[in-house]
Design an enzyme around this catalytic site. Structure first.
Site, short mmCIF file in Angstrom:
data_model
loop_
_atom_site.label_atom_id
_atom_site.label_comp_id
_atom_site.label_asym_id
_atom_site.label_seq_id
_atom_site.Cartn_x
_atom_site.Cartn_y
_atom_site.Cartn_z
N ASN A 11 0.88 -1.18 0.00
CA ASN A 11 0.00 0.00 0.00
C ASN A 11 0.91 1.22 0.00
OD1 ASN A 11 -1.80 2.04 0.40
ND2 ASN A 11 -2.44 1.39 2.46
N LYS A 13 0.14 4.24 -0.30
CA LYS A 13 -0.49 5.46 0.26
C LYS A 13 -0.20 6.63 -0.68
CE LYS A 13 -0.22 3.23 4.71
NZ LYS A 13 -0.10 3.32 6.16
N HIS A 96 -9.50 1.30 4.54
CA HIS A 96 -8.25 1.44 5.29
C HIS A 96 -8.49 2.38 6.48
CE1 HIS A 96 -4.16 2.56 6.34
NE2 HIS A 96 -3.78 1.45 5.73
N GLU A 98 -6.85 4.72 7.64
CA GLU A 98 -6.61 6.15 7.35
C GLU A 98 -7.82 6.76 6.65
OE1 GLU A 98 -2.87 5.57 5.35
OE2 GLU A 98 -1.99 4.97 7.26
N GLU A 168 -5.38 -4.95 10.28
CA GLU A 168 -4.36 -3.94 10.53
C GLU A 168 -4.65 -3.22 11.86
OE1 GLU A 168 -2.29 -2.62 6.67
OE2 GLU A 168 -4.06 -1.37 6.91
N GLY A 174 2.58 2.24 10.79
CA GLY A 174 3.54 3.34 10.69
C GLY A 174 4.27 3.66 11.99
N SER A 214 3.42 -2.28 10.19
CA SER A 214 4.87 -2.39 10.39
C SER A 214 5.42 -3.77 9.97
CB SER A 214 5.26 -2.05 11.83
OG SER A 214 4.91 -0.70 12.13
P1 13P Z 1 3.09 0.34 7.65
O1 13P Z 1 3.57 -0.95 7.04
O2 13P Z 1 3.86 1.53 7.18
O3 13P Z 1 2.96 0.24 9.13
O4 13P Z 1 1.60 0.57 7.09
C1 13P Z 1 0.68 -0.45 7.19
C2 13P Z 1 -0.50 -0.09 6.39
O5 13P Z 1 -1.25 0.80 6.73
C3 13P Z 1 -0.74 -0.83 5.14
O6 13P Z 1 -2.02 -0.58 4.64
#
Ligand code: 13P
Length: 250
Positions: A11, A13, A96, A98, A168, A174, A214
């Protein structure tokens, strides 16, 4: 029964321009040539065209990170599933955390988007997961089960089995703080049990459940070796060529 085919999805982003996306995917191709896993890059909308062109002749599939649930109409700034499908997109990330946190995505809109994705032949990667406060309050199971049930309202079994669910935990996204393999497996197993309750043992045994939060080159393979974890949804590490190639290997 042998384990399901792993699906490793990056992903991206809001990262990489169209030119950067093309260069990255071209460089990734030879690195993942030997992998038996399904490999997906979820790129920004504007990178889809160059990414699909760059991925041609490889096993890399391109996903979108969101879509609208309506087919078309007066929805300024939105993108429909049909538009993505026509470009050659195979998967679409839906719900997601976010998007839930910053863009008002709800369980209801997630459900509508899942239905819309299937209607036009896209496979959804449905994201669920608890916040740290919910985990600390002992609400992880209730919260995740509810999110899963809400996402699949009125989705028939024949479609549901093609969905991917990404667990997740928000506190692991992150932050560099990965869930332990046991924590990740526990919730992924719970998700599979929930799918079994909603549908059948057959659907629950074929649906793929990813872990995200992560995921790194040095922890990915232990996570993916767990019984109920069928790959990963990878953020930060999917932007780094060598890391993503290592994570995708197998
Ligand atoms: P990270 O791997 O940067 O923690 O992000 C996970 C994520 O949100 C994947 O959709």
């Amino acid at each position: 029964m042998s384990k399901r085919k792993l699906i490793i999805a990056g992903n991206w982003k809001m990262n990489k321009t169209p030119a950067e996306a093309s260069a990255f995917i071209k460089a990734l191709k030879p690195l993942v040539k030997g992998s038996k896993n399904e490999i997906v890059c979820a790129v920004p909308f504007v990178d889809i065209q160059t990414s699909i062109t760059a991925a041609r002749g490889s096993r890399i599939k391109i996903a979108a990170q969101n879509m609208h649930f309506e087919e078309k109409g007066a929805f300024t700034g939105e993108i429909s599933g049909q538009m993505l499908k026509e470009m050659g997109v195979k998967y679409v990330i839906i719900g997601h955390s976010e998007r839930r946190e910053y863009f008002g995505e709800t369980n209801r809109s997630v459900n509508k988007k899942v239905a819309a994705a299937f209607k036009c032949g896209l496979k959804p990667i449905i994201c669920v997961g608890e916040s740290l406060a919910q985990r600390d309050a002992g609400l992880t199971a209730d919260h995740v089960r509810y999110q899963v049930k809400a996402a699949f309202v009125d989705i028939p079994a024949e479609q549901a089995k093609k969905a991917v669910i990404a667990y997740e935990p928000i506190w692991a996204i992150g932050t560099g703080r990965t869930a332990t393999t046991e924590q990740a497996e526990e919730v992924c197993r719970l998700i599979r049990m929930t799918v079994k309750e909603l549908y059948s043992k057959r659907v629950s045994s074929v649906i793929r459940i990813q872990y995200g939060g992560s995921v790194k080159a040095d922890n990915a393979h232990e996570l993916f070796s767990m019984e109920d974890i069928d790959g990963g949804l990878v953020g930060g590490a999917s932007l780094k060529l060598d890391d993503f190639a290592t994570i995708s290997a197998g």
